[in-house]
Design a protein around this motif. Structure first.
Motif, PDB file in Angstrom:
ATOM      1  N   ASP A  14       0.873  -1.181   0.000  1.00 17.39           N
ATOM      2  CA  ASP A  14       0.000   0.000   0.000  1.00 17.39           C
ATOM      3  C   ASP A  14       0.906   1.226   0.000  1.00 17.39           C
ATOM      4  O   ASP A  14       1.232   1.783   1.037  1.00 17.39           O
ATOM      5  CB  ASP A  14      -0.917  -0.014   1.228  1.00 17.39           C
ATOM      6  N   LEU A  15       1.329   1.591  -1.178  1.00 22.29           N
ATOM      7  CA  LEU A  15       2.312   2.648  -1.374  1.00 22.29           C
ATOM      8  C   LEU A  15       1.938   3.966  -0.687  1.00 22.29           C
ATOM      9  O   LEU A  15       2.723   4.520   0.072  1.00 22.29           O
ATOM     10  CB  LEU A  15       2.454   2.771  -2.876  1.00 22.29           C
ATOM     11  N   LYS A  16       0.752   4.454  -0.903  1.00 28.72           N
ATOM     12  CA  LYS A  16       0.349   5.734  -0.319  1.00 28.72           C
ATOM     13  C   LYS A  16       0.152   5.628   1.186  1.00 28.72           C
ATOM     14  O   LYS A  16       0.496   6.538   1.936  1.00 28.72           O
ATOM     15  CB  LYS A  16      -0.901   6.269  -1.009  1.00 28.72           C
ATOM     16  N   GLY A  17      -0.379   4.503   1.656  1.00 27.01           N
ATOM     17  CA  GLY A  17      -0.576   4.316   3.087  1.00 27.01           C
ATOM     18  C   GLY A  17       0.732   4.238   3.844  1.00 27.01           C
ATOM     19  O   GLY A  17       0.885   4.834   4.919  1.00 27.01           O
ATOM     20  N   LEU A  18       1.706   3.513   3.292  1.00 29.88           N
ATOM     21  CA  LEU A  18       2.997   3.395   3.959  1.00 29.88           C
ATOM     22  C   LEU A  18       3.748   4.722   3.922  1.00 29.88           C
ATOM     23  O   LEU A  18       4.379   5.112   4.913  1.00 29.88           O
ATOM     24  CB  LEU A  18       3.824   2.275   3.326  1.00 29.88           C
ATOM     25  N   ALA A  19       3.659   5.440   2.825  1.00 34.37           N
ATOM     26  CA  ALA A  19       4.280   6.765   2.744  1.00 34.37           C
ATOM     27  C   ALA A  19       3.656   7.707   3.772  1.00 34.37           C
ATOM     28  O   ALA A  19       4.362   8.468   4.442  1.00 34.37           O
ATOM     29  CB  ALA A  19       4.135   7.334   1.340  1.00 34.37           C
ATOM     30  N   ARG A  20       2.347   7.637   3.940  1.00 37.96           N
ATOM     31  CA  ARG A  20       1.664   8.487   4.929  1.00 37.96           C
ATOM     32  C   ARG A  20       2.160   8.158   6.340  1.00 37.96           C
ATOM     33  O   ARG A  20       2.437   9.058   7.134  1.00 37.96           O
ATOM     34  CB  ARG A  20       0.148   8.314   4.821  1.00 37.96           C
ATOM     35  N   PHE A  21       2.277   6.857   6.667  1.00 35.35           N
ATOM     36  CA  PHE A  21       2.768   6.453   7.980  1.00 35.35           C
ATOM     37  C   PHE A  21       4.147   7.058   8.244  1.00 35.35           C
ATOM     38  O   PHE A  21       4.370   7.708   9.256  1.00 35.35           O
ATOM     39  CB  PHE A  21       2.842   4.925   8.081  1.00 35.35           C
ATOM     40  N   PRO A 105       3.290  -0.490   9.371  1.00 33.65           N
ATOM     41  CA  PRO A 105       2.061  -1.222   9.027  1.00 33.65           C
ATOM     42  C   PRO A 105       2.236  -2.377   8.038  1.00 33.65           C
ATOM     43  O   PRO A 105       1.390  -3.260   7.974  1.00 33.65           O
ATOM     44  CB  PRO A 105       1.151  -0.127   8.451  1.00 33.65           C
ATOM     45  N   GLU A 106       3.331  -2.389   7.271  1.00 31.89           N
ATOM     46  CA  GLU A 106       3.573  -3.497   6.345  1.00 31.89           C
ATOM     47  C   GLU A 106       4.606  -4.486   6.872  1.00 31.89           C
ATOM     48  O   GLU A 106       5.025  -5.390   6.166  1.00 31.89           O
ATOM     49  CB  GLU A 106       3.969  -2.965   4.976  1.00 31.89           C
ATOM     50  N   GLY A 107       5.013  -4.314   8.141  1.00 32.91           N
ATOM     51  CA  GLY A 107       5.913  -5.272   8.765  1.00 32.91           C
ATOM     52  C   GLY A 107       7.391  -4.976   8.652  1.00 32.91           C
ATOM     53  O   GLY A 107       8.214  -5.784   9.072  1.00 32.91           O
ATOM     54  N   ASN A 108       7.771  -3.831   8.110  1.00 30.78           N
ATOM     55  CA  ASN A 108       9.182  -3.460   8.020  1.00 30.78           C
ATOM     56  C   ASN A 108       9.699  -3.037   9.384  1.00 30.78           C
ATOM     57  O   ASN A 108       9.195  -2.081   9.976  1.00 30.78           O
ATOM     58  CB  ASN A 108       9.374  -2.313   7.015  1.00 30.78           C
ATOM     59  N   GLU A 109      10.707  -3.745   9.881  1.00 30.60           N
ATOM     60  CA  GLU A 109      11.234  -3.457  11.203  1.00 30.60           C
ATOM     61  C   GLU A 109      12.066  -2.170  11.203  1.00 30.60           C
ATOM     62  O   GLU A 109      12.731  -1.845  10.223  1.00 30.60           O
ATOM     63  CB  GLU A 109      12.149  -4.603  11.690  1.00 30.60           C
ATOM     64  N   PHE A 110      12.014  -1.476  12.335  1.00 26.68           N
ATOM     65  CA  PHE A 110      12.866  -0.316  12.574  1.00 26.68           C
ATOM     66  C   PHE A 110      13.082  -0.213  14.073  1.00 26.68           C
ATOM     67  O   PHE A 110      12.356  -0.818  14.859  1.00 26.68           O
ATOM     68  CB  PHE A 110      12.269   0.972  11.980  1.00 26.68           C
TER      69      PHE A 110
END
Length: 121
Positions: A14-21, A105-110
């Protein structure tokens, strides 16, 4: 040196959703947006930016590269990030870790580190 880090590319379902996050996490703005790419940055000319690029599949394994964020107040920032949609993640860091591992939200750790002192402190 003839190289500069231009941007970090992130695969996104979800390109726009992840960018918004991430825009909210970093208090950055959208500097470019198209159907196949959204780029965020602290300003239109500041480097690096983060580019979100579409992929059809969701993330399935642990990241080999992740972002480390340094806050003024670790506990407060972790709570803010959880409220934005992050979740706690276990990558084997152990209970004595001084950093907190979260996933977007897409599971990418940080990681949210302890506050760092600057040379001016």
């Amino acid at each position: 040196m003839g190289l500069k880090l231009y941007q970090i590319a992130v695969d996104a379902h979800d390109l726009k959703g992840l960018a918004r996050f991430w825009r909210q996490v970093l208090d950055w703005k959208v500097v470019y947006e198209a159907d196949d790419e959204v780029v965020i940055g602290s300003s239109e000319t500041a480097l690096p930016g983060i580019a979100f690029l579409p992929v059809p599949e969701p993330k399935t394994v642990k990241n080999r590269l992740h972002l480390d964020l340094t806050p003024d107040d670790q506990a407060a920032e972790v709570e803010r990030l959880l409220a934005l949609g992050a979740r706690r993640a276990d990558v084997g860091q152990g209970e004595d870790a001084t950093w907190v591992v979260l996933a977007d939200p897409e599971g990418n750790e940080f990681c949210v580190l302890r506050p760092k002192k600057t040379l001016l402190d």
